[in-house]
Design a protein around this motif. Structure first.
Motif, PDB file in Angstrom:
ATOM      1  N   GLY A 169       4.844   1.106   1.047  1.00  0.00           N
ATOM      2  CA  GLY A 169       3.685   2.005   1.050  1.00  0.00           C
ATOM      3  C   GLY A 169       2.990   2.004  -0.299  1.00  0.00           C
ATOM      4  O   GLY A 169       2.778   0.950  -0.915  1.00  0.00           O
TER       5      GLY A 169
ATOM      6  N   THR B   8      -7.696   7.642   5.667  1.00  0.00           N
ATOM      7  CA  THR B   8      -6.478   7.723   6.504  1.00  0.00           C
ATOM      8  C   THR B   8      -6.276   9.131   7.073  1.00  0.00           C
ATOM      9  O   THR B   8      -5.542   9.309   8.025  1.00  0.00           O
ATOM     10  CB  THR B   8      -5.203   7.332   5.720  1.00  0.00           C
TER      11      THR B   8
ATOM     12  N   PHE C  97      -5.195   9.010  10.895  1.00  0.00           N
ATOM     13  CA  PHE C  97      -3.845   9.416  11.300  1.00  0.00           C
ATOM     14  C   PHE C  97      -3.743  10.913  11.561  1.00  0.00           C
ATOM     15  O   PHE C  97      -2.671  11.503  11.412  1.00  0.00           O
ATOM     16  CB  PHE C  97      -2.827   8.961  10.249  1.00  0.00           C
TER      17      PHE C  97
ATOM     18  N   ASN D  59      -6.500   6.757  -0.571  1.00  0.00           N
ATOM     19  CA  ASN D  59      -6.243   5.324  -0.417  1.00  0.00           C
ATOM     20  C   ASN D  59      -7.483   4.484  -0.686  1.00  0.00           C
ATOM     21  O   ASN D  59      -7.393   3.334  -1.108  1.00  0.00           O
ATOM     22  CB  ASN D  59      -5.724   5.047   0.992  1.00  0.00           C
TER      23      ASN D  59
ATOM     24  N   TRP E 281      -4.607  -1.301   7.477  1.00  0.00           N
ATOM     25  CA  TRP E 281      -5.264  -0.048   7.078  1.00  0.00           C
ATOM     26  C   TRP E 281      -4.947   0.278   5.613  1.00  0.00           C
ATOM     27  O   TRP E 281      -5.651   1.047   4.983  1.00  0.00           O
ATOM     28  CB  TRP E 281      -4.840   1.113   7.986  1.00  0.00           C
TER      29      TRP E 281
ATOM     30  N   ARG F 280       3.227  11.481   0.260  1.00  0.00           N
ATOM     31  CA  ARG F 280       3.524  10.260  -0.493  1.00  0.00           C
ATOM     32  C   ARG F 280       4.944  10.248  -0.951  1.00  0.00           C
ATOM     33  O   ARG F 280       5.244  10.770  -1.946  1.00  0.00           O
ATOM     34  CB  ARG F 280       2.617  10.149  -1.700  1.00  0.00           C
TER      35      ARG F 280
HETATM   36  C1  REY Z   1      -0.604   7.513   6.061  1.00  0.00           C
HETATM   37  C2  REY Z   1      -0.045   8.317   7.178  1.00  0.00           C
HETATM   38  C3  REY Z   1       0.154   7.668   4.797  1.00  0.00           C
HETATM   39  C4  REY Z   1       1.389   8.060   7.465  1.00  0.00           C
HETATM   40  C5  REY Z   1      -0.541   7.045   3.617  1.00  0.00           C
HETATM   41  N1  REY Z   1       0.203   6.156   2.941  1.00  0.00           N
HETATM   42  O1  REY Z   1      -1.667   7.333   3.277  1.00  0.00           O
HETATM   43  C6  REY Z   1      -0.225   5.561   1.724  1.00  0.00           C
HETATM   44  C7  REY Z   1       0.662   6.125   0.638  1.00  0.00           C
HETATM   45  C8  REY Z   1      -0.157   4.081   1.786  1.00  0.00           C
HETATM   46  O2  REY Z   1       0.123   6.892  -0.166  1.00  0.00           O
HETATM   47  C9  REY Z   1       1.978   8.834   8.598  1.00  0.00           C
HETATM   48  N2  REY Z   1       1.526  10.186   8.680  1.00  0.00           N
HETATM   49  C10 REY Z   1       3.483   8.799   8.391  1.00  0.00           C
HETATM   50  C11 REY Z   1       0.720  10.613   9.626  1.00  0.00           C
HETATM   51  C12 REY Z   1       0.390  12.096   9.576  1.00  0.00           C
HETATM   52  O3  REY Z   1       0.287   9.901  10.499  1.00  0.00           O
HETATM   53  N3  REY Z   1      -0.400  12.525  10.661  1.00  0.00           N
HETATM   54  O4  REY Z   1       4.049   9.803   7.934  1.00  0.00           O
HETATM   55  O5  REY Z   1       4.027   7.733   8.653  1.00  0.00           O
HETATM   56  O6  REY Z   1       1.863   5.813   0.611  1.00  0.00           O
END
Ligand code: REY
Length: 413
Positions: free
Chosen positions: A104, A159, A163, A204, A276, A413
């Protein structure tokens, strides 16, 4: 458009601040920027890692829904690894510190290193407007390269909408291949969060634009630049950027995403393009490589002293007085006064922490194969306190919970 209040700043910040107030951070491990410099007092007196505490944190991540978790610590006495649970729920294969996983946003530190090397080479300037290099890309001429790296551009994070519904959002993009411009367009369709430079607002989008700057300045895809500037240079044989290939090659951890609906079964999210995320989050690595990367970075092996200094110069990300951000790099101030630099990462099915002390003498990489389960991420963050602060004296027991990771919960994060 008035700035949106940033929803990732948490109410519990005040509680955390009260908790940490009892600790007088020791003379910081503020640090030398090259290996030859003497260790600080803090580092000479570095406590032995509390590996039982590390295991406790890994088990706590499991208790909160991770099928498995692992951590690898390196210090003056060498490397110590711990694993709990499984890396594959179907085969039952145990968690394994030689296995690869999606890191990530620890990828952001990789992107930052490449970009700062380009600054060192005179190809880009930190305080130049992004639009000088990418004409008319951004709707505000005031947004600089440094604003991207410090998350102070005000460019919204695409995102959040993508998401909003976790599993449907993921399924909609898991096999998609986005161009950088498409991701920027998604961001620009949303209202901007802050005036350029005015405040920290993690996004992001900033690191997608960093990827565009890297490609513009070098004429190469980011994959090639990661490869020649970091991966080959440090011999990271288990680190790759394979976008848009959906597989994790070799021995790897399978990732399990928690749906939003309580009690619903986890979704195996291992295979995806990670398109993404790209230069904001699509790198694959493993524990020893992450230890090597963070250690090398802190020891000045990847950047000039000037750029290392710029990268580790931080501003607060919240009101706890313990959380800071430099250039594509976090600083956490732990309860024992030790400062650690690195990054956290969340990609569907995987939570990661990769941190090192400023002199690069100690480092920790930890991962759990789940996500969308903030409590598991918070628990995993407990490995930092255990590894870098060692065993807590009995009087400090009440503070054994890291005053930290609470903010990782909404911040994802
Ligand atoms: C995206 C959502 C997380 C992940 C993100 N990751 O922005 C970047 C980072 C690369 O900063 C997902 N959460 C999960 C959701 C919440 O879908 N509704 O927790 O896998 O690392």
């Amino acid at each position: 458009m008035p700035p949106r209040p940033h929803r990732r700043l948490v109410a519990s910040a005040t509680v955390i601040a009260a908790l940490v107030a009892g600790f007088a951070p020791a003379a910081a491990s503020a640090a030398p920027s090259h290996p030859a410099a003497p260790a600080t007092t803090t580092e000479r007196a570095a406590p032995a890692p509390d590996m039982e505490g590390v295991v406790g944190a890994l088990k706590a991540a499991m208790a909160h829904g991770a099928p498995g978790a692992m951590a690898r610590f390196t210090g003056p006495d060498g490397a110590r690894s711990r694993t709990v649970g499984v890396r594959d729920r179907v085969s039952g294969a145990p968690m394994d510190t030689t296995a690869r996983f999606r890191i990530g946003s620890v990828s952001k530190t990789f992107s930052s290193v490449v970009l700062l090397q380009l600054v060192d080479e005179g190809e880009l300037e930190l305080d130049a407007p992004v639009n000088r290099y990418l004409p008319a890309l951004l709707p505000d001429e005031r947004i600089t390269v440094r604003h991207l790296l410090t998350h102070r551009s005000g460019l919204p994070d695409y995102t959040e909408k993508m998401f909003e519904r976790t599993v449907p959002g993921f399924e909609a993009v898991r096999n998609r291949v986005f161009g950088h411009q498409e991701l920027v367009d998604l961001s620009l369709a949303e209202p901007r969060t802050v005036e350029p430079g005015a405040a920290y607002a993690y996004s992001n989008t900033n690191f997608v634009v960093v990827g565009m700057l890297i490609e513009h300045a070098t004429g190469n895809p980011v994959a090639k630049e990661y490869e020649r500037r970091i991966i080959k240079r440090l011999g990271l044989r288990n680190t790759s950027y394979v976008h848009p290939d959906t597989r994790i090659k070799g021995v790897h951890v399978r990732g399990y995403l928690h749906p939003d609906e309580a009690g619903a079964p986890v979704v195996d999210s291992t295979e995806q393009t990670a398109s993404w995320a790209q230069s904001a989050g699509a790198v694959i690595s493993h524990p020893a490589d992450l230890n090597t990367f963070m250690t090398a970075l802190m020891r000045g092996r990847l950047l000039s002293p000037r750029m290392t200094e710029a990268m580790t110069t931080v501003t607060p990300t919240d009101t706890t007085g313990t959380r800071f951000y430099g250039l594509g790099l976090r600083r956490y101030d732990l309860s024992c006064g030790t400062q650690v630099f690195g990054h956290t990462g969340t990609v569907q099915g995987f939570y990661t922490y990769a941190f090192a002390t400023r002199d690069g003498r100690r480092s920790l990489a930890a991962t759990a194969n789940t996500s969308n389960r903030g409590a598991a991420n918070t628990a995993l963050g407990g490995t930092l306190e255990a590894a870098f602060c060692g065993k807590k004296p009995p009087t400090a027991r009440g503070f054994a919970t890291p005053p930290t990771a609470e903010q990782d919960l909404p911040e994802r994060r």
